[in-house]
Design a protein around this motif. Structure first.
Motif: not given
Length: 317
Positions: A307-317
């Motif tokens: 989960d930790k690495y899956s969430q990296m690079g996700e951003y909300k604009e």
């Protein structure tokens, strides 16, 4: 003590302080007040310089020749309990990648890390901390051994990158690093990762997948070095300072982007100014990290890591 270019004002004040003390010892002149004034100015100058470091200056500090390397940390943390293990059981023993068993605060760890050299001879022996494929395969062999016996893994990262030579590519450098990342994500024991110097490119990622990832304050972690980035974008190394700022590679940048878990503070001036304090602080973070992970079930440990690495690079604009 070697001084970097931005540390020259500190060198001048330290030289003045040393001369003042010599005068006091060799003559009847009372220089106590003068020495106090110089020392006060020295402390103020150090605080001003080290509290306002640029990204490039932190890169320089991470490469300081007096900075403690991986083996220095291992000897300080494990004492006589460290047992180095060798070879990938396929090609040979890579001297740039070291690993073995050791005890930290009474707990056994499988420790893996890149080692640089102290002088020309040892730098050549250690290949400047740049591992070949057999180095990453040795690291994986040791981590799988740790998994078999339920021993947590500690990785110490300090490399300018994986070795880019023709022979390394022929023996599968890219595959070896990719295989390590794939296997580390699924490893059934806790993994604690610490960047103790340079953390460059896939060479760092090959042993950099951890449940807890820490960076020492004056280290860097990036897909590419500032010099290489400058040479690609500007066709010259002259823009390395701008590249360092743009890459957002410092420990504070990594923390803001949630790519690491915490920053390990260093003594004023860097880890090489007070090695003992640095080693003690690193040990505290290792113990703290392990205590947060040791009671997790294997299923929860792996799920949390994924989960930790899956969430990296996700951003909300």
């Amino acid at each position: 003590m070697e001084y970097l270019d931005f540390e020259l004002p500190i060198k001048e004040l330290e030289d003045q302080l040393a001369k003042c003390q010599v005068i006091g010892q060799e003559s009847d002149v009372d220089v106590t007040n003068t020495c106090k004034q110089i020392n006060k100015k020295l402390i103020e100058t150090k605080k001003h310089i080290y509290k306002n470091l640029t990204a490039w200056q932190r890169v320089q500090l991470s490469r300081h020749p007096s900075r403690p390397y991986t083996l220095d940390h291992i000897r300080a943390l494990c004492g006589d309990t460290f047992l180095e293990l060798h070879g990938d059981r396929g090609f040979k023993d890579d001297k740039a990648m070291i690993g073995g068993l050791g005890k930290i605060d009474g707990q056994s760890f499988m420790i893996v890390g890149q080692q640089k050299g102290y002088n020309t001879k040892t730098r050549q022996y250690r290949n400047f901390g740049m591992a070949n494929p057999e180095g990453y395969r040795k690291a994986l062999r040791l981590m799988k051994m740790a998994e078999k016996f339920g021993i947590p893994v500690l990785t110490l990262i300090d490399t300018p990158g994986a070795y880019p030579g023709l022979e390394a590519e022929e023996r599968g450098q890219g595959e070896a690093i990719a295989r390590n990342i794939f296997e580390m994500v699924r490893l059934k024991v806790p993994i604690i990762t610490i960047i103790v110097g340079e953390g460059a490119s896939g060479g760092a990622l090959g042993i950099g997948v951890g449940d807890k990832v820490y960076m020492l304050e004056n280290t860097w972690y990036s897909v590419i070095s500032p010099e290489s980035c400058s040479s690609i974008l500007w066709k010259s190394w002259e823009y390395k300072e701008q590249a360092a700022e743009a890459l957002k590679l410092t420990s504070s940048d990594m923390k803001k982007q949630k790519l690491i878990d915490d920053i390990i503070p260093e003594p004023l001036g860097g880890a090489h100014y007070d090695r003992e304090t640095t080693f003690k602080t690193v040990e505290q973070y290792i113990t703290k990290g392990y205590n947060e992970l040791k009671d997790l079930s294997t299923k929860d440990l792996i799920a949390q890591r994924m989960d930790k690495y899956s969430q990296m690079g996700e951003y909300k604009e």
